[in-house]
Design a protein around this motif. Structure first.
Motif, PDB file in Angstrom:
ATOM      1  N   ALA A 174      -9.965  -2.110  -1.404  1.00 34.99           N
ATOM      2  CA  ALA A 174      -8.917  -2.682  -1.120  1.00 34.99           C
ATOM      3  C   ALA A 174      -7.683  -1.788  -0.444  1.00 34.99           C
ATOM      4  N   GLY A 175      -8.037  -0.600  -0.579  1.00 39.39           N
ATOM      5  CA  GLY A 175      -7.024   0.240   0.057  1.00 39.39           C
ATOM      6  C   GLY A 175      -7.649   0.473   1.544  1.00 39.39           C
ATOM      7  N   ARG A 176      -8.967   0.727   1.671  1.00 39.79           N
ATOM      8  CA  ARG A 176      -9.794   1.235   3.055  1.00 39.79           C
ATOM      9  C   ARG A 176      -9.816  -0.016   3.961  1.00 39.79           C
ATOM     10  N   THR A 188      -3.203   4.615  14.860  1.00 38.11           N
ATOM     11  CA  THR A 188      -2.869   5.495  14.120  1.00 38.11           C
ATOM     12  C   THR A 188      -3.161   5.415  12.711  1.00 38.11           C
ATOM     13  N   ARG A 189      -3.822   6.335  11.840  1.00 41.31           N
ATOM     14  CA  ARG A 189      -4.258   5.912  10.609  1.00 41.31           C
ATOM     15  C   ARG A 189      -3.109   6.085   9.797  1.00 41.31           C
ATOM     16  N   PRO A 190      -2.486   5.387   8.819  1.00 43.19           N
ATOM     17  CA  PRO A 190      -1.430   5.575   8.140  1.00 43.19           C
ATOM     18  C   PRO A 190      -1.623   6.641   6.892  1.00 43.19           C
ATOM     19  N   GLU A 191      -0.320   7.289   6.882  1.00 46.46           N
ATOM     20  CA  GLU A 191      -0.340   8.294   5.873  1.00 46.46           C
ATOM     21  C   GLU A 191       0.502   8.085   4.568  1.00 46.46           C
ATOM     22  N   THR A 192       1.451   7.130   5.060  1.00 43.44           N
ATOM     23  CA  THR A 192       2.344   6.247   3.918  1.00 43.44           C
ATOM     24  C   THR A 192       2.327   4.834   4.161  1.00 43.44           C
ATOM     25  N   VAL A 193       2.263   4.082   3.144  1.00 45.47           N
ATOM     26  CA  VAL A 193       2.024   2.629   3.253  1.00 45.47           C
ATOM     27  C   VAL A 193       3.149   2.004   2.301  1.00 45.47           C
ATOM     28  N   ALA A 194       4.049   1.098   2.648  1.00 48.29           N
ATOM     29  CA  ALA A 194       4.898   0.415   1.932  1.00 48.29           C
ATOM     30  C   ALA A 194       4.215  -0.786   1.192  1.00 48.29           C
ATOM     31  N   VAL A 195       4.308  -0.890   0.114  1.00 48.02           N
ATOM     32  CA  VAL A 195       3.718  -2.288  -0.759  1.00 48.02           C
ATOM     33  C   VAL A 195       5.057  -3.231  -1.062  1.00 48.02           C
ATOM     34  N   LEU A 196       5.089  -4.279  -0.346  1.00 48.13           N
ATOM     35  CA  LEU A 196       6.347  -5.272  -0.327  1.00 48.13           C
ATOM     36  C   LEU A 196       6.163  -6.476  -1.115  1.00 48.13           C
ATOM     37  N   ARG A 197       7.051  -6.608  -2.145  1.00 49.06           N
ATOM     38  CA  ARG A 197       6.937  -7.856  -3.034  1.00 49.06           C
ATOM     39  C   ARG A 197       8.219  -8.063  -3.515  1.00 49.06           C
ATOM     40  N   PRO A 198       8.354  -9.378  -3.819  1.00 53.09           N
ATOM     41  CA  PRO A 198       9.867  -9.649  -4.318  1.00 53.09           C
ATOM     42  C   PRO A 198      10.138  -9.234  -5.622  1.00 53.09           C
ATOM     43  N   VAL A 206      -0.311  -6.569  -6.720  1.00 54.82           N
ATOM     44  CA  VAL A 206      -0.570  -5.221  -5.913  1.00 54.82           C
ATOM     45  C   VAL A 206      -0.839  -4.331  -6.701  1.00 54.82           C
ATOM     46  N   ASP A 207      -0.987  -4.194  -7.812  1.00 57.62           N
ATOM     47  CA  ASP A 207      -1.744  -2.928  -8.524  1.00 57.62           C
ATOM     48  C   ASP A 207      -2.793  -2.373  -8.061  1.00 57.62           C
ATOM     49  N   GLY A 208      -3.584  -3.268  -7.878  1.00 62.96           N
ATOM     50  CA  GLY A 208      -5.253  -2.796  -7.200  1.00 62.96           C
ATOM     51  C   GLY A 208      -4.900  -2.175  -5.919  1.00 62.96           C
ATOM     52  N   ILE A 209      -4.125  -2.642  -5.051  1.00 59.12           N
ATOM     53  CA  ILE A 209      -4.096  -1.984  -3.594  1.00 59.12           C
ATOM     54  C   ILE A 209      -3.278  -0.655  -3.805  1.00 59.12           C
ATOM     55  N   ILE A 210      -2.384  -0.805  -4.608  1.00 62.13           N
ATOM     56  CA  ILE A 210      -1.735   0.687  -4.695  1.00 62.13           C
ATOM     57  C   ILE A 210      -2.721   1.643  -5.162  1.00 62.13           C
ATOM     58  N   LEU A 213      -5.027   2.675  -2.569  1.00 61.04           N
ATOM     59  CA  LEU A 213      -4.398   3.354  -1.405  1.00 61.04           C
ATOM     60  C   LEU A 213      -4.034   4.800  -1.933  1.00 61.04           C
ATOM     61  N   THR A 214      -3.616   4.845  -3.138  1.00 67.69           N
ATOM     62  CA  THR A 214      -3.024   6.394  -3.528  1.00 67.69           C
ATOM     63  C   THR A 214      -4.424   7.129  -3.868  1.00 67.69           C
ATOM     64  N   GLU A 215      -5.695   6.631  -4.328  1.00 66.25           N
ATOM     65  CA  GLU A 215      -6.658   7.337  -4.247  1.00 66.25           C
ATOM     66  C   GLU A 215      -7.522   7.690  -3.098  1.00 66.25           C
ATOM     67  N   ALA A 216      -7.084   6.970  -2.028  1.00 65.96           N
ATOM     68  CA  ALA A 216      -7.529   7.224  -0.958  1.00 65.96           C
ATOM     69  C   ALA A 216      -6.694   8.288   0.078  1.00 65.96           C
ATOM     70  N   GLY A 217      -5.879   8.854  -0.838  1.00 63.69           N
ATOM     71  CA  GLY A 217      -4.704   9.892  -0.376  1.00 63.69           C
ATOM     72  C   GLY A 217      -3.586   9.456   0.577  1.00 63.69           C
ATOM     73  N   VAL A 218      -3.317   8.288   0.162  1.00 63.84           N
ATOM     74  CA  VAL A 218      -2.098   7.912   0.992  1.00 63.84           C
ATOM     75  C   VAL A 218      -0.983   7.737  -0.039  1.00 63.84           C
TER      76      VAL A 218
END
Length: 435
Positions: A174-176, A188-198, A206-210, A213-218
């Motif tokens: 889900a992150g990759r 460019t490969r992201p180093e920081t990603v915002a996860v946006l939800r109301p 969104v927990d899964g993608i967070i 992404l975190t485990e992938a080093g982002v």
């Protein structure tokens, strides 16, 4: 107008490998199987179940190739609609954008649909009927991929052969997929990603993608799209520049926030913020009225012939009901059992009126009147296949949901339930599917 639903009856889908299903059902009922299933009770950080899951299914040999080809062709057709909409008056008449959004959508030049899910009803002749496309932020792709991965060693250790894994079965998928897509689109490969939800929406979405992404080093920052602020030609969240975002915002929520998310919309239009599917891909590609375009022969020349020929038999009769002639509307009013009404940009089973569920002709006529006024989709009713999951799960009707990234098949699951609407937001239980 030719409808096929009046000839259809409740049926089983021949593509489902019932011998496999019986083996899995027996294994799932032993102590080890029950423990495995308890571990599949996916919940968000708020403790609420994110989706109800069941035992896996497997389709017979050959279906993976067929569905891969179908998904690629369907993706071409949806992207054709999204790309052509801004300059095609005929499309705009069928798929009119809410007035408050017209300027934003027409100004956007993001015609890509990166991620989508197709919901289909399999037919007794092994055909398929498309019910709708989720081109916003579809659920179930990650969690059912994890299901398939977790069931795999349990089943193979007990002598059951399984097909090659789907892409969404891979760790951190889900992150990759998002990181790969962002790099492909921006260079460019992201180093920081915002996860946006109301604020107030379920964290389970969104927990899964967070986590991936975190485990992938982002580095991940989480926020509400209304909290974005314009900064140095782009946007910032709590003062931090944001260039990439996974956007988990339902269309109806986005509609309500229209006047509170100006920086977000400008950043999408100016390509200073990358999100999956952009704006036009969401508001046009997500619309259920795409089915009205795909169903209507007057639009056949818009599409690549080979892809259109492959997909067209799977499109049920569908129209913008406000554009139907008087005789057709009378027929729809008189025969509720043959039709379904769908508000174009609703999700999770909301805004869907199944004629045969409506209590009385008067209530159905009121629904038709509203649908005409608000320019809903009307679609022929299609019977769902039936599957017997007892004694190891919910038996009932089921569908087939296929997930794709850039037209490539990445996920498959089936939702089983007792209602006409099989959404997991209602009574549907998601069963991972091996292809």
């Amino acid at each position: 107008m030719t409808l096929t639903s009046e000839l259809a009856r409740p049926h089983s889908w021949p593509a489902v490998d019932m011998a496999f299903h019986r083996q899995v059902a027996e294994l799932a009922d032993n102590p080890e199987g029950r423990r495995l299933q308890q571990g599949l009770a996916w919940k968000g950080n708020d403790g609420q179940p994110s989706m109800s899951h069941g035992v896996p299914l497997r389709l017979h040999s050959g279906w993976r190739e067929r569905l891969t080809e179908f998904v690629a062709a369907y993706h071409r057709l949806i992207e054709t609609i999204v790309s052509a909409h801004a300059a095609d008056a005929r499309l705009q008449r069928v798929m009119d954008v809410p007035e408050a959004w017209a300027q934003d959508v027409l100004a956007a030049d993001d015609a890509r649909v990166h991620l989508f899910r197709i919901d289909l009803l399999p037919q007794p002749d092994n055909g398929l009927k498309v019910l709708e496309t989720n081109a916003n932020c579809p659920a179930g792709l990650r969690s059912t991929g994890l299901d398939r991965a977790m069931w795999r060693p349990f089943l193979t250790e007990r002598g059951i052969r399984l097909p090659e894994a789907l892409p969404s079965d891979a760790p951190l998928w889900a992150g990759r997929w998002f990181l790969d897509l962002a790099e492909q689109e921006t260079g460019t490969r992201p180093e920081t990603v915002a996860v946006l939800r109301p604020r107030g929406s379920s964290s389970g979405s969104v927990d899964g993608i967070i986590a991936d992404l975190t485990e992938a080093g982002v580095r991940v920052v989480v926020g509400d799209p209304r909290d974005l602020r314009s900064q140095n030609g782009g946007v910032a969240l709590d003062g931090e520049p944001v260039r990439y975002a996974y956007s988990k915002i339902r269309i109806k929520h986005l509609m309500r926030m229209r006047h509170e998310v100006g920086p977000y919309l400008r950043a999408l239009r100016d390509h200073t913020l990358f999100v999956q599917n952009g704006l036009r891909g969401r508001l046009i590609g997500e619309s259920k009225l795409c089915l009205a375009v795909l169903s209507d022969p007057q639009f056949a020349g818009l599409f690549p012939p080979e892809a259109y020929a492959l997909v067209k038999p799977s499109i049920p009769w569908s129209r913008n009901i406000a554009l139907c002639d008087a005789a057709t509307v009378r027929e729809i009013r008189a025969c509720p059992e043959r039709y379904v009404l769908k508000r174009p940009l609703d999700s999770r089973g909301a805004g869907v009126v199944v004629g045969r569920e409506v209590p009385g002709l008067s209530a159905w006529e009121d629904a038709v009147t509203l649908a005409v006024e608000e320019r809903w989709l009307v679609q022929e009713y299609c019977h769902a296949p039936w599957i017997d999951m007892t004694p190891h799960g919910q038996s009932g009707k089921h569908d087939l949901a296929l997930g794709a990234v850039n037209g490539r098949l990445v996920a498959a699951f089936s939702r089983v339930g007792t209602e006409e609407r099989l959404n997991t937001a209602r009574s549907g239980r998601a069963h991972p599917v091996y292809l």
